[in-house]
Design an enzyme around this catalytic site. Structure first.
Site, short mmCIF file in Angstrom:
data_model
loop_
_atom_site.label_atom_id
_atom_site.label_comp_id
_atom_site.label_asym_id
_atom_site.label_seq_id
_atom_site.Cartn_x
_atom_site.Cartn_y
_atom_site.Cartn_z
N GLN A 26 5.45 4.02 -7.26
CA GLN A 26 4.96 2.87 -8.01
C GLN A 26 5.51 2.78 -9.43
OE1 GLN A 26 0.72 3.70 -6.44
NE2 GLN A 26 0.75 1.50 -6.70
N ARG A 83 -2.77 12.48 -13.44
CA ARG A 83 -2.58 12.54 -12.00
C ARG A 83 -1.31 11.75 -11.64
NH1 ARG A 83 -4.65 9.09 -7.47
NH2 ARG A 83 -4.37 10.32 -5.60
N HIS A 128 2.05 10.52 -1.73
CA HIS A 128 1.36 9.26 -1.99
C HIS A 128 2.17 8.11 -1.37
CE1 HIS A 128 -1.52 7.10 -4.98
NE2 HIS A 128 -0.97 6.15 -4.24
N ASN A 173 -2.58 11.30 -0.37
CA ASN A 173 -3.40 10.22 -0.91
C ASN A 173 -3.80 9.25 0.19
OD1 ASN A 173 -4.40 8.59 -3.32
ND2 ASN A 173 -3.09 7.08 -2.31
N GLU A 174 -5.09 9.06 0.34
CA GLU A 174 -5.66 8.02 1.20
C GLU A 174 -5.02 7.90 2.58
OE1 GLU A 174 -5.46 4.31 -0.95
OE2 GLU A 174 -7.03 4.89 -2.32
N ASN A 314 -11.16 7.88 -4.30
CA ASN A 314 -10.61 6.69 -4.95
C ASN A 314 -11.60 5.57 -4.72
OD1 ASN A 314 -8.36 8.22 -5.47
ND2 ASN A 314 -6.98 7.10 -4.11
N TYR A 316 -13.11 1.83 -6.02
CA TYR A 316 -12.92 0.63 -6.83
C TYR A 316 -14.04 -0.40 -6.65
CZ TYR A 316 -7.98 2.00 -7.38
OH TYR A 316 -6.82 2.66 -7.67
N GLU A 397 -9.27 7.98 -8.52
CA GLU A 397 -8.87 6.64 -8.95
C GLU A 397 -10.09 5.77 -9.13
OE1 GLU A 397 -5.96 4.64 -6.40
OE2 GLU A 397 -4.80 6.51 -6.22
N GLU A 452 2.71 -2.56 -7.06
CA GLU A 452 1.47 -2.51 -6.28
C GLU A 452 1.78 -2.74 -4.79
OE1 GLU A 452 -1.58 -1.41 -7.06
OE2 GLU A 452 -2.19 -1.92 -5.02
N TRP A 453 2.66 -1.91 -4.25
CA TRP A 453 2.99 -1.90 -2.81
C TRP A 453 3.33 -3.30 -2.28
CZ3 TRP A 453 4.14 2.87 -2.50
CH2 TRP A 453 3.36 3.85 -3.10
N PHE A 461 -3.03 -3.15 -12.90
CA PHE A 461 -4.16 -2.25 -13.15
C PHE A 461 -4.03 -1.47 -14.46
CE2 PHE A 461 -4.70 -2.75 -8.57
CZ PHE A 461 -6.07 -2.63 -8.38
C1 GBH Z 1 -5.15 2.70 -4.05
O1 GBH Z 1 -5.43 2.11 -2.81
C2 GBH Z 1 -3.81 3.39 -4.01
O2 GBH Z 1 -3.98 4.79 -3.94
C3 GBH Z 1 -2.92 3.07 -5.18
O3 GBH Z 1 -1.60 3.47 -4.92
C4 GBH Z 1 -3.02 1.60 -5.51
O4 GBH Z 1 -2.12 1.22 -6.53
C5 GBH Z 1 -4.43 1.33 -5.95
O5 GBH Z 1 -5.37 1.74 -5.00
C6 GBH Z 1 -4.71 -0.13 -6.25
O6 GBH Z 1 -4.69 -0.90 -5.10
O7 GBH Z 1 -4.41 -7.60 -0.37
O8 GBH Z 1 -4.58 -7.06 1.99
O9 GBH Z 1 -2.70 -6.34 0.78
C7 GBH Z 1 -6.69 1.48 -2.72
C8 GBH Z 1 -6.88 0.77 -1.40
C9 GBH Z 1 -5.84 -0.72 0.11
C10 GBH Z 1 -6.52 -1.51 -2.00
C11 GBH Z 1 -4.92 -1.91 0.27
C12 GBH Z 1 -5.65 -2.71 -1.85
C13 GBH Z 1 -4.46 -4.16 -0.38
C14 GBH Z 1 -5.08 -5.25 0.38
N1 GBH Z 1 -6.01 -0.38 -1.28
N2 GBH Z 1 -5.43 -3.05 -0.47
S1 GBH Z 1 -4.11 -6.65 0.69
#
Ligand code: GBH
Length: 505
Positions: A26, A83, A128, A173-174, A314, A316, A397, A452-453, A461
Site C-alpha cells: 500500500q 506496524r 499483508h 493480516n486478515e 483490526n 473499524y 488497526e 487502498e487495494w 485513512f
Molecule cells: C483493512 O481491511 C486492511 O488490513 C488494510 O490493508 C486496509 O487498508 C484497511 O483495512 C482499510 O480498509 O468497498 O466492497 O471493496 C479491513 C477490511 C475489507 C474493509 C474490504 C474494506 C472493502 C469493501 N476491509 N473492504 S469494498
C-alpha cells in the site's frame, strides 16, 4: 461526538503501545527496483477495471525512497511502535523457488535500525495480502496446501534476518478479509468469485474461501512452530495473527436477531481465531457446514492450538446482523450497505446491513459499510476477551476514512472527524480495559493515505495526506491531535484548520 472528549493517554497503562500502521504494497511503490519480483497485486492492477480509476501500487507513496522521512514523521508524532509489513517479493522475488534478495533484506534492516535509533518498536506483519505472482502461477496461491511451505520459508527468512531486533510479529493480516475479497467477491487477486457476486471467469464455489483460510491457518501455525522451536527463546519476541473484526449487533431485538449476530461473529472473527486458540473451527461453523469445512488432522490440531501469544484485532466499524434462516436476505438493489449472499452457509445464513428502518447504525465514512459506532470497539474487545479467556490483545488497526464527497470537501481538508473518531473509539477501548480486557497496544490505520487495494486512491485513512505529484507527506489535523495525545496533552487545541494542501479543489 462527545463520547471521547476527555480521553487522555494517562488512562492507558504504562507500557501500552501506541502506534500507526501501514502495509508494504500500500505504500512502498518501487515495484521494479533492486531485484523485487512481481506480486499478485502488480499483475491484478495491470488489468483494466480491477482497480478504481485504473490505480495501482507501482509508485504508491514511494515509501521505498521516503522511508527515512516516514520514520522522522513517526518520531515527531511520538509513537511507541510502527506496524508495517514485509514485501514477500522484495525479500524473496520468486518465493522459495529463487534466491533471497539482498536489497530487500537491506531495505527492511534499514527501516528496523532507524526505527530503533528513534526509540520506535518495529511491529511487523509478515504477510499483508501481497505474494509472489510466481506462486499464483505455479499452483494457485492460497488455494494450494503447498503455499503453506512457501509461507513458512518466508517467515523463517524474516525471523532469521530481522528477529534479533523485531520483538512483535504477526504472521498473516486478515485471512478472513483476503479470503472473502479474493475468492468470494472477486475484487482482490486472483479475482475468483462465487454466486451471487459478479460474473467471474474463475472460481465458482463457496468452498474456495474455506480452503484459502484453511491454508492460511496452517501456514500460520507452522510458521509459529518454527519461531517457537528455533527463534523465540533466543530472540525473545512474541507472535500473533491479525483478524478483521467488524462488530455485529442484532437487527431485531429478539432471539433470532441475537443468534444471527452470534453467527456472523463466529463466521468472520472466530473463523480465524478459534483455530489459533482452540485448534478447531468454531462449533457454529462446524454445525452449519457439515462436510465442506476443511478439518485439521490431530497432528495439525496440536500445531494450531495455542499458536498465538496475542490476538491482533483490526476493528473499524459495526453493522447489523440480519437473520436469513427465518426471513429472506435478498437485498434491496438500492441498499449499498447490504451484503447479498447471507442466505448461504458460508455467511452463516446471516447478512450484514448498515441500517435499521432506513436509519444508519452510525455516521457513514469514505469507506462503504464503515459506519462510525464507537461502542463497537468495546463490544469487539469484550467478545474476544470472553471467547478467548482474555488472551493479550493488540488493536492492530483502527481508522477513519475521509468522506470522498465533493460537497464535504472541507472535511477532507480539515479531518476533525477523524480526530473525533479516534477519541471516541479510544474511550470505549479504555472502558473495556477498565473492565479487565488485556489490551496491550493500539495502532491507527494509517500513518498516511495509501493504495487502498481495489479502491485505489479514492479512500483515504491517513494522519498524513500524500501529494502524489511530489510524494510529500502533509500533516492533517489528526496528526496534530495524535501528537498532543501522545504527549499527554490531549486538551491542546485541535480546532485549527490545517489548510495547506494545494492541489485539492
Ligand atoms: C483493512 O481491511 C486492511 O488490513 C488494510 O490493508 C486496509 O487498508 C484497511 O483495512 C482499510 O480498509 O468497498 O466492497 O471493496 C479491513 C477490511 C475489507 C474493509 C474490504 C474494506 C472493502 C469493501 N476491509 N473492504 S469494498
Amino acid at each position: 461526538v462527545v463520547e471521547g472528549e476527555n480521553i487522555t493517554r494517562s488512562q492507558f497503562p504504562d507500557g501500552f503501545l501506541f502506534g500507526a500502521a501501514t502495509s508494504a504494497y500500500q505504500i512502498e511503490g518501487a515495484y521494479l527496483e533492486d531485484g523485487r519480483g512481481l506480486s499478485n497485486w502488480d499483475v491484478f492492477c495491470s488489468t483494466n477495471g480491477n482497480i478504481a480509476d485504473g490505480g495501482n501500487g507501482y509508485i504508491a507513496d514511494d515509501a521505498y525512497h521516503h522511508y527515512l522521512e516516514d520514520i522522522e514523521i513517526l518520531h515527531s508524532l511520538g509513537v511507541d511502535a510502527y506496524r508495517f509489513s514485509i514485501s514477500w517479493t522484495r525479500t524473496l522475488p520468486k518465493g522459495r523457488f529463487g534466491e533471497v534478495n539482498p536489497s530487500g533484506i537491506l531495505f527492511y534492516n534499514n527501516i528496523i535500525d532507524n526505527l530503533l535509533l528513534r526509540g520506535i518498536k518495529p511491529f511487523v506483519t509478515i504477510h499483508h495480502f501481497d505474494y509472489p505472482q510466481e506462486l499464483e502461477a505455479i499452483y494457485g496461491g492460497w488455494l494450494s496446501p503447498l503455499m503453506q511451505e512457501d509461507f513458512v520459508y518466508f517467515a523463517e527468512t524474516c525471523f532469521k534476518n530481522f528477529g534479533d531486533r523485531v520483538k512483535y510479529w504477526t504472521t498473516i493480516n486478515e485471512p478472513n478479509t483476503f479470503s472473502e475479497m479474493a475468492y468470494e467477491r472477486g475484487v482482490y487477486p486472483p479475482g475468483h468469485c462465487s454466486p451471487p457476486f459478479g460474473n467471474c471467469s474463475a472460481g465458482n464455489s463457496d468452498i474456495e474461501p474455506l480452503i484459502a483460510v484453511h491454508n492460511m491457518m496452517l501456514a500460520h501455525g507452522k510458521a509459529v512452530k518454527v519461531y517457537r522451536e528455533r527463534f523465540q527463546a533466543k530472540q525473545g519476541g512474541i507472535i500473533g495473527i491479525t483478524a478483521n473484526a467488524y462488530m455485529y449487533e442484532p437487527l431485531t431485538d429478539d432471539e433470532i436477531g441475537k443468534a444471527a449476530a452470534e453467527r456472523l461473529l463466529a463466521f468472520t472473527v472466530a473463523w480465524v481465531l478459534d483455530p489459533v486458540v482452540f485448534g478447531e473451527y468454531p462449533p457454529e461453523m462446524q454445525r452449519i457446514h457439515g462436510k465442506e469445512l476443511p478439518k485439521f488432522t490431530s497432528e495439525e490440531k496440536m500445531v494450531m492450538k495455542d499458536s498465538v501469544d496475542f490476538i491482533g484485532i483490526n476493528h473499524y466499524a459495526t453493522l447489523y446482523a440480519k437473520d436469513c434462516i427465518y426471513s429472506t436476505c435478498k437485498c434491496d438493489p438500492l441498499d449499498s450497505t447490504c451484503v447479498p449472499g447471507g442466505d448461504r452457509p458460508i455467511r452463516g445464513f446471516a447478512s450484514s446491513v448498515g441500517d435499521r428502518n432506513g436509519i444508519p447504525i452510525g455516521e457513514p465514512t469514505g469507506m462503504a459499510r464503515f459506519f462510525v459506532v464507537p461502542r463497537g470497539m468495546e463490544g469487539m474487545v469484550d467478545y474476544v476477551k470472553n471467547r478467548y479467556h482474555n488472551k493479550p490483545m493488540f488493536i492492530t488497526e483502527n481508522g477513519y476514512s475521509s468522506p470522498n464527497n465533493p460537497i464535504k470537501i472541507n472535511e477532507i481538508k480539515d479531518d476533525h472527524k477523524r480526530v473525533e473518531y479516534h477519541k471516541a473509539y479510544l474511550s470505549y477501548l479504555s472502558r473495556a480495559m477498565n473492565n479487565g480486557a488485556d489490551v496491550r497496544g493500539y495502532f491507527i490505520w494509517s500513518l498516511m493515505d495509501n493504495f487502498e487495494w481495489n479502491l485505489g486512491y479514492k479512500v483515504k485513512f491517513g494522519l498524513y495526506y500524500v501529494d502524489h505529484r511530489t510524494s510529500h507527506r502533509i500533516p492533517q489535523l489528526s496528526s496534530v491531535w495524535y501528537k498532543d495525545f501522545l504527549s499527554n496533552n490531549a486538551n491542546a487545541k485541535t480546532g485549527v484548520l490545517f489548510n495547506n494542501r494545494d492541489g485539492i479543489n
